[in-house]
Write a protein that holds these residues in place. Structure first.
Motif, PDB file in Angstrom:
ATOM      1  N   LEU A 264      40.470 -35.195 -19.309  1.00  0.00           N
ATOM      2  CA  LEU A 264      40.662 -34.269 -19.567  1.00  0.00           C
ATOM      3  C   LEU A 264      40.025 -34.063 -20.757  1.00  0.00           C
ATOM      4  O   LEU A 264      40.080 -34.601 -22.297  1.00  0.00           O
ATOM      5  CB  LEU A 264      41.743 -33.142 -19.520  1.00  0.00           C
ATOM      6  CG  LEU A 264      41.968 -31.975 -20.432  1.00  0.00           C
ATOM      7  CD1 LEU A 264      40.800 -30.772 -18.327  1.00  0.00           C
ATOM      8  CD2 LEU A 264      43.260 -30.830 -20.586  1.00  0.00           C
TER       9      LEU A 264
ATOM     10  N   LEU B  68      38.120 -30.591 -24.396  1.00  0.00           N
ATOM     11  CA  LEU B  68      37.736 -29.435 -24.161  1.00  0.00           C
ATOM     12  C   LEU B  68      36.560 -29.655 -25.171  1.00  0.00           C
ATOM     13  O   LEU B  68      36.347 -30.510 -26.390  1.00  0.00           O
ATOM     14  CB  LEU B  68      38.995 -28.697 -25.564  1.00  0.00           C
ATOM     15  CG  LEU B  68      40.583 -28.962 -25.078  1.00  0.00           C
ATOM     16  CD1 LEU B  68      40.991 -28.241 -26.127  1.00  0.00           C
ATOM     17  CD2 LEU B  68      40.549 -27.909 -23.285  1.00  0.00           C
TER      18      LEU B  68
ATOM     19  N   VAL C 180      36.295 -26.478 -20.542  1.00  0.00           N
ATOM     20  CA  VAL C 180      37.149 -27.490 -19.959  1.00  0.00           C
ATOM     21  C   VAL C 180      36.594 -28.190 -19.189  1.00  0.00           C
ATOM     22  O   VAL C 180      36.147 -27.737 -17.600  1.00  0.00           O
ATOM     23  CB  VAL C 180      38.665 -26.713 -19.869  1.00  0.00           C
ATOM     24  CG1 VAL C 180      39.351 -28.237 -19.225  1.00  0.00           C
ATOM     25  CG2 VAL C 180      39.163 -26.185 -20.447  1.00  0.00           C
ATOM     26  N   GLN C 181      36.021 -29.236 -19.351  1.00  0.00           N
ATOM     27  CA  GLN C 181      35.711 -30.426 -18.184  1.00  0.00           C
ATOM     28  C   GLN C 181      36.499 -31.515 -18.326  1.00  0.00           C
ATOM     29  O   GLN C 181      37.426 -32.272 -18.912  1.00  0.00           O
ATOM     30  CB  GLN C 181      34.553 -30.625 -18.728  1.00  0.00           C
ATOM     31  CG  GLN C 181      34.666 -31.274 -20.112  1.00  0.00           C
ATOM     32  CD  GLN C 181      33.501 -31.201 -21.410  1.00  0.00           C
ATOM     33  OE1 GLN C 181      32.226 -30.259 -21.000  1.00  0.00           O
ATOM     34  NE2 GLN C 181      32.796 -32.441 -21.722  1.00  0.00           N
TER      35      GLN C 181
END
Length: 241
Positions: free
Chosen positions: A207, A209, A237-238
């Protein structure tokens, strides 16, 4: 990822692009037994591409998958929701890529690909193809060039260039910056400059940001309008897997 276009056209995919795609598919298939699959997903407050919003400032959900062989040849698909001019009825975008990526020396890596932009929900033909190349130095600096004879779904040439860098602060935090220029004189009798700066925080694998500030010059606003170009902030968010 394409900018909003306000007219329809007859779609023509150059034979050279089709030939490149076919050759890459055959080479990728030959190494399929050693292929790896990866993916990515993101939720962003605004889908911004080459400095302009593709969702009129609204959020976007995005995801993609990539199949890559040991030889360096790969194929990928990526999708997002979009919102262009109302008369296009565009609501989705699918990007299909076939290319090769690999190290060409200890410090330099190269990625060359053919990218097809598809908009299955539109009532006009916005689909187009682009040939791209990116040269990366020590994983932190890059120069990209893109060319299309049907740029942004038109029947005219367009050339895009970008130079960028990432600056790792520590294992979890980095800064990224890029400047791009899009030659669109044959379509709009104008071209434009844009820049972006991102702060990326790797919260916990996989994760991340991301907070990005985008800006375009006044030419972009003249071409696409204030609703699509100008200054804007994007938060996302990726994840990669």
């Amino acid at each position: 990822m394409t900018l909003q276009l306000f007219r329809s056209r007859e779609a023509t995919v150059p034979l050279v692009f089709s030939a490149c795609a076919g050759a890459a598919l055959m080479l990728a298939a030959s190494s399929a037994s050693a292929a790896t699959v990866s993916g990515n997903a993101a939720l962003t407050s605004d889908y911004v591409w080459r400095g302009t919003t593709q969702t009129q400032g609204d959020p976007a959900v995005q995801a993609g998958f990539k199949l890559a062989g040991d030889s360096g040849f790969y194929g990928s698909v990526w999708g997002s929701n979009v919102e262009f001019a109302p008369d296009t009825h565009a609501s989705s975008e699918l990007d299909f890529t076939i290319g090769w990526a690999g190290n060409i020396s200890d410090d330099f890596a190269l990625d060359v690909n053919v990218l097809r932009y598809q908009y299955p929900s539109t009532t006009v033909d916005l689909n187009w193809t682009e040939l791209n190349g990116t040269l990366t130095y020590r994983n932190n600096y890059w120069l990209s060039l893109g060319y299309s004879p049907e740029a942004l779904g038109s029947d005219e040439d367009g050339i895009y260039s970008q130079v960028g860098a990432r600056f790792p602060i520590n294992d979890a935090f980095r800064i990224e910056a890029a400047v791009g220029y899009y030659w669109l004189d044959e379509i709009y009798d104008d071209s434009y400059l844009h820049g972006q700066v991102s702060a990326v925080w790797a919260v916990k694998a996989p994760l991340e940001l991301r907070l990005t500030a985008h800006a375009t010059d006044s030419n972009a606003e003249d071409i696409f309008g204030d609703d699509f170009a100008g200054d804007r902030i994007e938060a996302a968010v990726q994840a990669s897997f």
